[in-house]
Motif scaffolding. Structure first.
Motif, PDB file in Angstrom:
ATOM      1  N   LYS A   9     -28.624 -23.632 -39.180  1.00  0.00           N
ATOM      2  CA  LYS A   9     -27.215 -23.292 -39.047  1.00  0.00           C
ATOM      3  C   LYS A   9     -26.897 -22.929 -37.597  1.00  0.00           C
ATOM      4  N   SER A  11     -23.863 -21.500 -37.073  1.00  0.00           N
ATOM      5  CA  SER A  11     -22.973 -20.366 -37.274  1.00  0.00           C
ATOM      6  C   SER A  11     -23.230 -19.815 -38.666  1.00  0.00           C
ATOM      7  N   ASP A  13     -21.124 -19.532 -41.185  1.00  0.00           N
ATOM      8  CA  ASP A  13     -20.503 -20.413 -42.178  1.00  0.00           C
ATOM      9  C   ASP A  13     -20.128 -21.725 -41.500  1.00  0.00           C
ATOM     10  N   ASP A  16     -16.182 -27.080 -42.040  1.00  0.00           N
ATOM     11  CA  ASP A  16     -14.761 -26.782 -42.079  1.00  0.00           C
ATOM     12  C   ASP A  16     -14.503 -25.447 -42.765  1.00  0.00           C
ATOM     13  N   ASN A  17     -13.502 -24.720 -42.252  1.00  0.00           N
ATOM     14  CA  ASN A  17     -13.162 -23.446 -42.878  1.00  0.00           C
ATOM     15  C   ASN A  17     -12.301 -23.676 -44.118  1.00  0.00           C
ATOM     16  N   ARG A  18     -12.065 -22.608 -44.861  1.00  0.00           N
ATOM     17  CA  ARG A  18     -11.361 -22.738 -46.133  1.00  0.00           C
ATOM     18  C   ARG A  18      -9.924 -23.238 -45.939  1.00  0.00           C
ATOM     19  N   GLU A  19      -9.277 -22.838 -44.847  1.00  0.00           N
ATOM     20  CA  GLU A  19      -7.909 -23.297 -44.595  1.00  0.00           C
ATOM     21  C   GLU A  19      -7.856 -24.813 -44.441  1.00  0.00           C
ATOM     22  N   SER A  83     -20.425 -27.458 -45.422  1.00  0.00           N
ATOM     23  CA  SER A  83     -19.487 -26.398 -45.786  1.00  0.00           C
ATOM     24  C   SER A  83     -19.718 -25.957 -47.224  1.00  0.00           C
ATOM     25  N   THR A 197      -3.374 -29.412 -40.128  1.00  0.00           N
ATOM     26  CA  THR A 197      -4.419 -28.409 -40.360  1.00  0.00           C
ATOM     27  C   THR A 197      -5.754 -29.041 -40.699  1.00  0.00           C
ATOM     28  N   TYR A 203      -6.437 -27.959 -33.415  1.00  0.00           N
ATOM     29  CA  TYR A 203      -6.941 -27.261 -32.230  1.00  0.00           C
ATOM     30  C   TYR A 203      -6.420 -27.870 -30.931  1.00  0.00           C
TER      31      TYR A 203
END
Length: 235
Positions: A9, A11, A13, A16-19, A83, A197, A203
């Protein structure tokens, strides 16, 4: 299953993040990308037989996995993504598939165990593809075409540039075919913000341009994809 070793890993988590995942799921549920899902299923249907092993690399929340299971009878589908939230959603949405939190650069499957591999906008490793895909098996890579979401790029950037052409050469494979797919998407309300998103555009671009886009109630976007087919060479 979570098969991503802690020392792999980058990081806490990764992925992609949950958003981003929730935005992508809403876009897929609205069927905006259905023409792409149908083309993938139709073309891969020409490659598979009953009990064929199909691997979805970077499967996300399982949209394309689910379409393949729905449209291709008898396949054994595996999906991997780094993820954890995405894999949880994929496993719930596709109970007939097998999903694992894992890297597409280190897939927990045996050598030459995959008949067909699929990557939709996901990174892959040539060495891992050569290891996984059985001789005469197929790998389908889907990448953005030159004008994919072009109107959005024009709105966000002062000097938008077309997406570069995909690299066709893949060691250990022969180039079997390359197809393009274009269609228009009419986005309404929240769909536009969800598309932003779920993509790297979240970004990029100027803040004032994003604010202007946030005020739009609808927008027509060009979808443009390149489907590159590669056949695994005999051992």
């Amino acid at each position: 299953m979570n098969l991503l070793p802690a020392h792999r890993k980058r990081s806490r988590d990764p992925g992609d993040n949950r958003e981003m995942i929730d935005a992508r799921r809403r876009v897929h549920q609205s069927k905006l990308y259905q023409p792409l899902a149908d083309r993938i299923s139709r073309e891969l249907g020409k490659q598979v037989r009953d009990e064929a092993s199909l691997l979805d690399l970077g499967c996300g929340e399982g949209y394309y996995s689910g379409e393949l299971l729905r449209q291709l009878a008898g396949v054994r589908l595996h999906g991997v993504d780094i993820s954890r939230p995405a894999i949880r959603l994929a496993a719930r949405a596709c109970p007939d598939g097998e999903f694992a939190v894992a890297s597409s650069f280190d897939v927990p499957l045996a050598d030459a165990s995959v008949d067909v591999a699929l990557s939709v906008f996901a990174p892959t490793a040539e060495a891992e593809l050569r290891r996984l895909v059985a001789p005469l098996g197929c790998f389908l890579r889907v990448t953005p075409g030159p004008l994919h979401l072009w109107e959005l790029r024009q709105a966000l950037y002062a000097r938008p540039r077309p997406h570069p052409a995909p690299t066709t050469r893949l060691a250990g494979f022969e180039d079997a075919d390359q197809q393009s797919l274009q269609f228009e998407m009419q986005l309404q309300g929240q769909q536009l913000q969800d598309v932003i998103t779920m993509t790297p555009y979240a970004y990029g671009g100027r803040r004032e341009h994003k604010q202007q886009l946030a005020g739009l109630q609808s927008m027509r976007l060009q979808a443009d994809f390149v489907l590159s087919f590669h056949r695994r060479l005999p051992a």
